[in-house]
Design a protein around this motif. Structure first.
Motif, PDB file in Angstrom:
ATOM      1  N   ASN A 134     -59.651  23.602  27.235  1.00 57.80           N
ATOM      2  CA  ASN A 134     -60.325  22.510  26.516  1.00 57.80           C
ATOM      3  C   ASN A 134     -61.835  22.507  26.715  1.00 57.80           C
ATOM      4  N   SER A 164     -57.122  21.568  20.816  1.00 62.27           N
ATOM      5  CA  SER A 164     -56.383  21.052  21.965  1.00 62.27           C
ATOM      6  C   SER A 164     -55.199  20.216  21.492  1.00 62.27           C
ATOM      7  N   ARG A 165     -54.198  20.094  22.350  1.00 65.56           N
ATOM      8  CA  ARG A 165     -53.010  19.324  22.000  1.00 65.56           C
ATOM      9  C   ARG A 165     -53.356  17.873  21.697  1.00 65.56           C
ATOM     10  N   ALA A 166     -54.300  17.312  22.440  1.00 61.47           N
ATOM     11  CA  ALA A 166     -54.693  15.921  22.192  1.00 61.47           C
ATOM     12  C   ALA A 166     -55.279  15.758  20.793  1.00 61.47           C
ATOM     13  N   VAL A 167     -56.100  16.717  20.377  1.00 57.65           N
ATOM     14  CA  VAL A 167     -56.684  16.655  19.031  1.00 57.65           C
ATOM     15  C   VAL A 167     -55.594  16.842  17.980  1.00 57.65           C
ATOM     16  N   GLN A 168     -54.696  17.775  18.202  1.00 57.08           N
ATOM     17  CA  GLN A 168     -53.611  17.974  17.240  1.00 57.08           C
ATOM     18  C   GLN A 168     -52.783  16.712  17.072  1.00 57.08           C
ATOM     19  N   ASP A 169     -52.461  16.064  18.197  1.00 60.69           N
ATOM     20  CA  ASP A 169     -51.635  14.854  18.125  1.00 60.69           C
ATOM     21  C   ASP A 169     -52.373  13.710  17.440  1.00 60.69           C
ATOM     22  N   ALA A 170     -53.683  13.598  17.682  1.00 63.48           N
ATOM     23  CA  ALA A 170     -54.448  12.485  17.118  1.00 63.48           C
ATOM     24  C   ALA A 170     -54.760  12.672  15.643  1.00 63.48           C
ATOM     25  N   TYR A 171     -55.074  13.909  15.229  1.00 59.72           N
ATOM     26  CA  TYR A 171     -55.587  14.147  13.886  1.00 59.72           C
ATOM     27  C   TYR A 171     -54.583  14.753  12.917  1.00 59.72           C
ATOM     28  N   ASP A 193     -62.592  23.079  14.193  1.00 58.09           N
ATOM     29  CA  ASP A 193     -62.774  23.206  15.634  1.00 58.09           C
ATOM     30  C   ASP A 193     -63.750  24.332  15.976  1.00 58.09           C
TER      31      ASP A 193
END
Length: 322
Positions: A134, A164-171, A193
């Motif tokens: 990240n 990142s996984r957090a970005v994938q989950d949020a967006y 990205d």
């Protein structure tokens, strides 16, 4: 017209198997990479190059998850990839060149491997696949890699990798898994990205610390050219830590390639924003169809002199192929 393409991928079966031991299998989307074409480093690849009018491919290994496996294994596998790549180039030195794979989890080791790849193996730079833990390349921990590339006078090709996984989950989540996975990667997300990655390098002062460093971006600049004037206007005023006008970093230290996106509007935009001197050529073989590559450039509404720059002379100068 001689054509050199810079984002042309290979995959070594043994490396793929070795990496797979450390990573969970992903079934998020139905896309299956063209394994046979990726693994072919000889007659079939050369025949496809000939059919498409490609004289030289600059080869690079697919991401393979090298930045997500234990450090010791990543270092060993990167060395193995680069050794195999160099052997392939040496078997057809008039048709192939290569970009190194680096174990970015250990920037000091990555810098040493880049030096070995360039000075011993004869590779022409390195391809960096997205973030590492990240973190983008503006993070101070990556300075050994940047210092090595600058000192060796070789470019870094910044290739997309999943956010990142957090970005994938949020967006990008909330749809059919195949839709969400594609939205987060080759359909949109990893291009955005990668553009952010390059913009962070500018704002983080990377190009002030390494004024000779050259960065290559695929996919017509990973969304940057369309908004570059806006970005430059805003941050030339408020990013007072920078030593030059923001636009200078792009026209002096970045190159753009099509990555097989052979469509005229983005090409003409890049020509207007960056100029022919900052465009290299690429197919993104075998993920994109190489058949359009020669015809697109031959029919582009630009001068023959600019066509030659884009087709081969810019790459020859940057990669010291002549």
């Amino acid at each position: 017209m001689k054509i050199i393409t810079l984002e042309e991928h290979v995959e070594i079966a043994e490396i793929k198997k070795a990496v797979a031991r450390f990573l969970p299998a992903s079934r998020e989307h139905a896309y299956q990479p063209p394994t046979r074409q990726l693994e072919d480093l000889g007659a079939h690849r050369l025949a496809e190059m000939d059919a498409a009018g490609i004289n030289v491919q600059v080869l690079s290994h697919t991401s393979a998850g090298i930045s997500r496996i234990p450090v010791a294994e990543a270092i060993a596998l990167a060395r193995a990839i680069n050794d195999q790549l160099a052997e392939t180039v040496q078997s057809h030195p008039d048709r192939f060149a290569g970009f190194a794979t680096l174990p970015t989890l250990d920037p000091e080791a990555a810098a040493r491997e880049l030096e070995r790849a360039v000075t011993v193996l004869g590779l022409r730079g390195a391809m960096i696949h997205g973030q590492t833990n990240n973190r983008f390349l503006d993070d101070p921990s990556f300075r050994p890699i940047l210092e090595a590339a600058s000192a060796l006078d070789v470019p870094l090709y910044l290739h997309p990798d999943p956010p990142s996984r957090a970005v994938q989950d949020a967006y990008y989540a909330g749809f059919d898994p195949a839709v969400s996975a594609s939205f987060a990667t080759f359909g949109w997300g990893w291009h955005l990205d990668t553009g952010i990655h390059a913009l962070r390098m500018v704002l983080g002062g990377v190009f002030d610390r390494y004024p000779s460093l050259q960065l290559v971006l695929g996919h017509w600049g990973e969304m940057i050219p369309f908004y570059l004037d806006r970005f430059a206007q805003v941050f030339t005023q408020i990013a007072r830590q920078l030593q030059r006008p923001v636009m200078d970093y792009f026209v002096q230290q970045m190159y753009v390639t099509p990555s097989g996106m052979f469509t005229l509007p983005p090409f003409l935009l890049v020509m207007q924003v960056l100029g022919a001197e900052r465009i290299l050529y690429s197919v993104d073989y075998p993920f994109q169809d190489a058949g359009q590559a020669k015809a697109f450039l031959e029919h582009a509404p630009i001068s023959p002199f600019d066509k030659e720059k884009i087709a081969h002379s810019n790459a020859e100068k940057l990669l010291k192929l002549i």
